[in-house]
Design an enzyme around this catalytic site. Sequence first.
Site, mmCIF file in Angstrom:
data_model
loop_
_atom_site.group_PDB
_atom_site.id
_atom_site.type_symbol
_atom_site.label_atom_id
_atom_site.label_comp_id
_atom_site.label_asym_id
_atom_site.label_seq_id
_atom_site.Cartn_x
_atom_site.Cartn_y
_atom_site.Cartn_z
ATOM 1 N N SER A 17 52.359 4.571 -5.221
ATOM 2 C CA SER A 17 51.575 5.448 -4.419
ATOM 3 C C SER A 17 51.558 5.234 -2.941
ATOM 4 O O SER A 17 51.007 6.144 -2.134
ATOM 5 C CB SER A 17 50.136 4.967 -4.800
ATOM 6 O OG SER A 17 49.575 3.817 -4.344
ATOM 7 N N LYS A 41 45.773 1.447 0.096
ATOM 8 C CA LYS A 41 45.770 2.981 0.517
ATOM 9 C C LYS A 41 45.511 3.036 1.859
ATOM 10 O O LYS A 41 45.189 2.056 2.340
ATOM 11 C CB LYS A 41 44.627 3.475 -0.335
ATOM 12 C CG LYS A 41 44.710 3.704 -1.637
ATOM 13 C CD LYS A 41 45.755 4.226 -2.436
ATOM 14 C CE LYS A 41 45.643 4.101 -3.961
ATOM 15 N NZ LYS A 41 46.833 4.632 -4.558
#
Length: 188
Positions: free
Chosen positions: A57, A93
């Site tokens: 991700s 993230k």
Amino acid sequence: MDFPTSSQLTAELKRVRYRKEFGKMLRSTISSLLVVAAIAVLISMLFLPVLRVTGTSMTPTLVNDELVICSKRSNFQSGDVVAFYFNNKILLKRVIGVAGDIIDIKEDGTVYVNGERLEEPYVNELAFGECDLDLPYQVPESRVFVMGDHRSTSVDSRSSVVGCIAEEYIVGKVILRVWPLQEIGTLD
């Protein structure tokens, strides 16, 4: 009955003393190593956690099996890569918005924060991704809005499953990549 000579007694005393000193030195060395290891673990846990990247991700910024170091701090800014707890895992993230920011994402994946287009040189391919929010979206107090750099595969704050991250769940800001050695350095 044979009695040992004085040279034999002297040699035996030296051997016994050497053995005693060696044992003392060995215990001292092992104790020192244990203290150093405990301090290293304590520093790692409290101030500079070392984390292993899993998944895709955050590609191309971070790839699977890289090791990174986090700095425990608060007041995160847009663009910071953070580590946070989610469902008994630690995820990595990028911060897109902080408390009070208004996030809008267009169908082509272009991100706007407070009405201004977000420049994202760390993203290879824009994508709308998995988003079930009503846009534009205002980031709640004491929370941050995060997105992965690989927008088409990342499940992040765009999904109500993850949502905005409460500051108390954030481990820290990723500051340094330490493995693999040829990639060692700060994050851009």
